[in-house]
Scaffold this motif. Structure first.
Motif, PDB file in Angstrom:
ATOM      1  N   LYS B 100      -3.919   5.870  13.570  1.00 17.61           N
ATOM      2  CA  LYS B 100      -3.494   4.652  14.282  1.00 17.61           C
ATOM      3  C   LYS B 100      -2.161   4.218  13.688  1.00 17.61           C
ATOM      4  O   LYS B 100      -1.906   4.454  12.507  1.00 17.61           O
ATOM      5  CB  LYS B 100      -4.496   3.522  14.055  1.00 17.61           C
ATOM      6  N   PRO B 101      -1.303   3.530  14.465  1.00 16.13           N
ATOM      7  CA  PRO B 101      -0.019   3.078  13.910  1.00 16.13           C
ATOM      8  C   PRO B 101      -0.221   2.205  12.679  1.00 16.13           C
ATOM      9  O   PRO B 101      -1.169   1.407  12.634  1.00 16.13           O
ATOM     10  CB  PRO B 101       0.598   2.251  15.047  1.00 16.13           C
ATOM     11  N   GLY B 102       0.638   2.368  11.693  1.00 12.12           N
ATOM     12  CA  GLY B 102       0.584   1.509  10.511  1.00 12.12           C
ATOM     13  C   GLY B 102      -0.320   2.008   9.400  1.00 12.12           C
ATOM     14  O   GLY B 102      -0.361   1.409   8.325  1.00 12.12           O
ATOM     15  N   GLU B 103      -1.052   3.091   9.639  1.00 11.85           N
ATOM     16  CA  GLU B 103      -1.947   3.606   8.602  1.00 11.85           C
ATOM     17  C   GLU B 103      -1.179   4.302   7.483  1.00 11.85           C
ATOM     18  O   GLU B 103      -0.158   4.949   7.723  1.00 11.85           O
ATOM     19  CB  GLU B 103      -2.926   4.614   9.207  1.00 11.85           C
TER      20      GLU B 103
END
Lengths: 300, 300
Positions: B100-103
């Protein structure tokens, strides 16, 4: 773009106050612990090209280190412009030399490991003993702010006729400054340490200050054994209604209850480590130093 | 001079066996936890100009990381010639991409952080999924040894008429090799994962092997939910007396008891993580790889 402030679990309250003073966006990073004991981190906010400030007090540091550096590396991966650390309590300042052959000088190793992940850091009164400044071991700009004036102000506002009590001769200079700020006289106890759990304390004659409320001040309250022995010495000398004020309230195991049971009628600490005893706010001085470091970093 | 082998707490048994096979001196480092949660390390042995091998399995890694790197840095400080790591279970292999974005891609950050402190490392069957080899993320020689043959040998010696059962299609190749080594047929279950704690498993028709003892094999037993669902699927298909064999027995919380209660009559693991279920010895293969890495490092 506004800086982005990320507070690790346990630092949310201070993080929120710091974000307000620094006019930063405050986002709570997603930190999740897998059943196998590994940590998951995620930043749910725009990171690219921004200045990131991570807030994490490093009491009980071992389990906190990897989540902290993972968060810093995630920010770098997401193309942050800078990644900085506001670390109200800095760990591993004690072992600053090799007392016995074969010992690890953990303060140096920790400083080196932490320095790799941040552009700058700011902390409150680190336990500098044999070292003069953090720059001897930290490879990044590492600023120190002092809680002494805030403690003195708290005493002034809350203890009508105080006598400041320092726990040992090492702290004499610092205690004298707090006393000056509080417009109060001070005494310094004599401490002999025989081990982690065995401390002997004696206090000078306090009969000239019988009408005053003793306010013991210390930088770190960990086992609280020094303060407990100081309470006892003060009681033997005829004092009662003793107050304890610390910069960092670590309170190992049952330390808080023991100090209270020994006769400290009030125990107050700075909000460097979240604890019900937090009564002295260091947010403004941390924010001030952080603002300066950000400015210095921008102009380089 | 003989190499010096230092086992972190919990690794003493394997450390002793490895030291014997490697003809190394085995010393127990002094690791002490201060009341404030910081760690003290000391090496009570000659270190100067020697090859140091540290043994530390990295299950539940967060609290182990600082003591481990402190020990490595202490050895370097004391002028060790090389400092290496035998890490039977290597942590942070799961998060190898950004789902997921930001991981945070923790496997890469962890590998980089660990690599800084050692000259080489050896581990048993790391959980390589999207990556082909440890060298994609580790900056030091990082050797992998395989427990498959040892597990196959254990099955051959302890289960008269086995049917090897793989938990999912990902493991098919590895399961096939174990089955070949055990002179046994194998089947592979179908797994659908809906979350950390929610796994659905189905098994193919096992009626041709009604007389055989199912031996489930898996690389990591953590929550054991996959194996528990596999036990249930096998029971529904008519099997009983089911055996579970794992490379790494992490056993989060009550996983061991739950797997046992579900109907696994015997649970065995390799001695990569110290646990009462350890029945399969990987000391010799670890020592073999360590010997080669030491030789390669000397000739550089």
């Amino acid at each position: 773009m506004r800086p982005l402030l990320l507070a690790l679990p346990g630092n949310e309250v201070l993080g929120g106050r710091l974000a307000a003073l620094l006019e930063a966006e405050h986002a709570v990073p997603e930190i999740h612990y897998f059943p196998d004991g590994e940590t998951y981190v995620r930043i749910n906010a725009d990171v690219k090209a921004r200045d990131i400030i991570i807030v994490c007090s490093l009491d009980r540091p071992d389990a906190k280190f990897l989540p902290l550096i993972f968060l810093a590396e995630t920010a770098k991966d997401l193309k942050a412009r800078t990644v900085a650390l506001i670390c109200p309590y800095l760990a591993y300042m004690r072992q600053d030399t090799r007392f016995k052959p074969g010992e690890g000088i953990t303060s140096a190793y920790f400083a080196k490991a932490l320095s790799r992940h941040f552009d700058w850091l700011v902390t409150v009164d680190p336990h500098l003993h044999r070292r003069k400044s953090l720059s001897e071991i930290y490879m990044i700009p590492a600023a120190t702010v002092h809680a002494g004036a805030a403690i003195a102000a708290w005493v002034r506002d809350n203890v009508p006729v105080p006598l400041i009590v320092g726990p040992d001769s090492e702290s004499a200079q610092w205690v004298a400054a707090v006393a000056r700020g509080a417009n109060a006289p001070y005494i310094v106890a004599e401490k002999q340490r025989h081990g982690d759990h065995d401390v002997e304390v004696s206090v000078p004659d306090i009969s000239p200050w019988r009408d005053r409320t003793p306010v013991m001040v210390d930088d770190i309250i960990s086992t609280a054994h020094t303060l407990i022995e100081t309470v006892r010495a003060l009681q033997t000398a005829g004092a009662s209604d003793i107050v304890a004020a610390g910069v960092h309230g670590l309170f190992a195991a049952t330390a808080y209850d023991e100090l209270s049971a020994a006769g400290a009628v009030k125990i107050v600490t700075c909000n460097t480590i979240a604890h019900p005893s937090n009564a002295i706010d260091v947010t403004a001085i941390l924010a001030g130093a952080a603002r300066e470091l950000m400015r210095a970093h921008k102009s380089r």
